[in-house]
Design a protein around this motif. Structure first.
Motif, PDB file in Angstrom:
ATOM      1  N   THR A  46      47.675  61.038 160.830  1.00 57.70           N
ATOM      2  CA  THR A  46      48.387  61.318 162.091  1.00 57.70           C
ATOM      3  C   THR A  46      49.224  60.038 162.380  1.00 57.70           C
ATOM      4  OG1 THR A  46      46.960  63.040 163.183  1.00 57.70           O
ATOM      5  CG2 THR A  46      48.369  61.856 164.560  1.00 57.70           C
ATOM      6  N   CYS A  47      48.369  58.871 162.273  1.00 61.39           N
ATOM      7  CA  CYS A  47      48.838  57.512 162.449  1.00 61.39           C
ATOM      8  C   CYS A  47      49.866  57.214 161.563  1.00 61.39           C
ATOM      9  CB  CYS A  47      47.524  56.564 162.249  1.00 61.39           C
ATOM     10  SG  CYS A  47      48.127  54.899 162.654  1.00 61.39           S
ATOM     11  N   LEU A  48      49.630  57.553 160.179  1.00 60.30           N
ATOM     12  CA  LEU A  48      50.698  57.184 159.228  1.00 60.30           C
ATOM     13  C   LEU A  48      52.045  57.981 159.326  1.00 60.30           C
ATOM     14  CD1 LEU A  48      49.011  56.850 155.543  1.00 60.30           C
ATOM     15  CD2 LEU A  48      49.963  55.019 156.985  1.00 60.30           C
ATOM     16  N   ASP A  49      51.664  59.468 159.937  1.00 54.98           N
ATOM     17  CA  ASP A  49      52.890  60.398 159.972  1.00 54.98           C
ATOM     18  C   ASP A  49      53.761  59.571 161.288  1.00 54.98           C
ATOM     19  OD1 ASP A  49      52.123  62.023 158.214  1.00 54.98           O
ATOM     20  OD2 ASP A  49      51.290  63.383 159.713  1.00 54.98           O
ATOM     21  N   LYS A  50      53.018  59.025 162.348  1.00 52.23           N
ATOM     22  CA  LYS A  50      53.736  58.394 163.640  1.00 52.23           C
ATOM     23  C   LYS A  50      54.299  56.977 163.269  1.00 52.23           C
ATOM     24  CE  LYS A  50      51.116  60.747 167.038  1.00 52.23           C
ATOM     25  NZ  LYS A  50      50.193  60.560 168.060  1.00 52.23           N
ATOM     26  N   SER A  51      53.909  56.350 162.090  1.00 54.70           N
ATOM     27  CA  SER A  51      54.383  55.138 161.685  1.00 54.70           C
ATOM     28  C   SER A  51      55.916  54.854 161.352  1.00 54.70           C
ATOM     29  CB  SER A  51      53.633  54.356 160.505  1.00 54.70           C
ATOM     30  OG  SER A  51      54.063  54.917 159.328  1.00 54.70           O
ATOM     31  N   GLY A  52      56.409  55.810 160.926  1.00 54.36           N
ATOM     32  CA  GLY A  52      57.990  56.057 160.638  1.00 54.36           C
ATOM     33  C   GLY A  52      57.998  54.921 159.556  1.00 54.36           C
ATOM     34  N   GLY A  53      57.208  54.754 158.675  1.00 53.19           N
ATOM     35  CA  GLY A  53      57.422  53.866 157.430  1.00 53.19           C
ATOM     36  C   GLY A  53      57.596  52.471 157.948  1.00 53.19           C
ATOM     37  N   VAL A  54      57.228  51.976 159.211  1.00 53.58           N
ATOM     38  CA  VAL A  54      57.196  50.665 159.785  1.00 53.58           C
ATOM     39  C   VAL A  54      55.948  49.846 159.091  1.00 53.58           C
ATOM     40  CG1 VAL A  54      57.437  49.057 161.420  1.00 53.58           C
ATOM     41  CG2 VAL A  54      58.591  51.196 161.622  1.00 53.58           C
ATOM     42  N   THR A  55      56.151  48.770 158.332  1.00 51.10           N
ATOM     43  CA  THR A  55      55.052  48.269 157.413  1.00 51.10           C
ATOM     44  C   THR A  55      54.077  47.759 158.602  1.00 51.10           C
ATOM     45  OG1 THR A  55      56.741  47.431 156.097  1.00 51.10           O
ATOM     46  CG2 THR A  55      54.570  46.179 155.987  1.00 51.10           C
ATOM     47  N   ALA A  56      54.294  47.107 159.616  1.00 50.16           N
ATOM     48  CA  ALA A  56      53.272  46.620 160.471  1.00 50.16           C
ATOM     49  C   ALA A  56      52.410  47.785 161.058  1.00 50.16           C
ATOM     50  CB  ALA A  56      53.970  45.972 161.794  1.00 50.16           C
ATOM     51  N   GLU A  57      53.260  48.751 161.278  1.00 52.55           N
ATOM     52  CA  GLU A  57      52.514  49.908 161.861  1.00 52.55           C
ATOM     53  C   GLU A  57      51.618  50.630 160.825  1.00 52.55           C
ATOM     54  OE1 GLU A  57      52.461  51.171 165.032  1.00 52.55           O
ATOM     55  OE2 GLU A  57      53.680  49.361 165.366  1.00 52.55           O
ATOM     56  N   MET A  58      51.934  50.735 159.572  1.00 52.46           N
ATOM     57  CA  MET A  58      51.220  51.220 158.671  1.00 52.46           C
ATOM     58  C   MET A  58      50.069  50.644 158.311  1.00 52.46           C
ATOM     59  SD  MET A  58      54.206  52.261 155.980  1.00 52.46           S
ATOM     60  CE  MET A  58      53.359  52.648 154.572  1.00 52.46           C
ATOM     61  N   HIS A  59      50.241  49.025 158.377  1.00 48.80           N
ATOM     62  CA  HIS A  59      49.100  48.221 158.208  1.00 48.80           C
ATOM     63  C   HIS A  59      48.070  48.519 159.259  1.00 48.80           C
ATOM     64  CE1 HIS A  59      49.657  45.346 154.875  1.00 48.80           C
ATOM     65  NE2 HIS A  59      50.850  45.252 155.108  1.00 48.80           N
TER      66      HIS A  59
END
Length: 143
Positions: A46-59
């Motif tokens: 769910t977190c990855l899906d919401k990250s939108g491919g933003v590197t900091a969010e994925m980290h």
């Protein structure tokens, strides 16, 4: 100019984000493949899906899931140690220390300094995948 091309020309950011996410997936795939696909938490997906491919969010997603998997690994390690003879405990301790060294060295290789931000994501995902795999391996070794 066809409508599709006008849309692409006027909205390059979503296309770039999708391309970055696709490229990141290609880099992450080898790390996941080395231990096989390891089931991770629904929270992580769910977190990855919401990250939108933003590197900091994925980290941030990878870091949070790594914390969960590391706690599971430590619980499984302690439970297995409790079931072993003193000699087997020494063997497991040695194996675990060597495994940690291998995991860290192997995943550091993914952090190619010329690989951009996607390489950092790939390295973090490598640590996550290997940690989750080891947690499950240790659980499977219990009598």
């Amino acid at each position: 100019m066809p409508p599709f091309q006008r849309h692409l020309a006027s909205h390059p950011a979503p296309i770039f984000a999708a391309a970055l996410l696709a490229a990141g997936s290609l880099l992450i795939a080898p790390a996941a493949a080395q231990t096989g696909t390891v089931p991770l938490s629904a929270t992580f997906q769910t977190c990855l899906d919401k990250s939108g491919g933003v590197t900091a969010e994925m980290h941030a997603c990878i870091s949070a899931e790594h914390e969960r998997q590391d706690q599971l690994l430590n619980r499984n390690y302690k439970a297995l140690m409790a079931d072993l003879t003193p000699e087997r405990k020494k063997q497991l301790q040695t194996a675990q220390r060597l495994w940690l060294q291998y995991r860290d060295a192997n995943c550091q290789f993914y952090a190619d300094p010329d690989g951009g931000t996607a390489a950092g994501v790939a390295a973090a995902d490598c640590v996550l995948q290997m940690t989750a795999g080891r947690a499950r391996e240790l659980a499977g070794l219990r009598p």
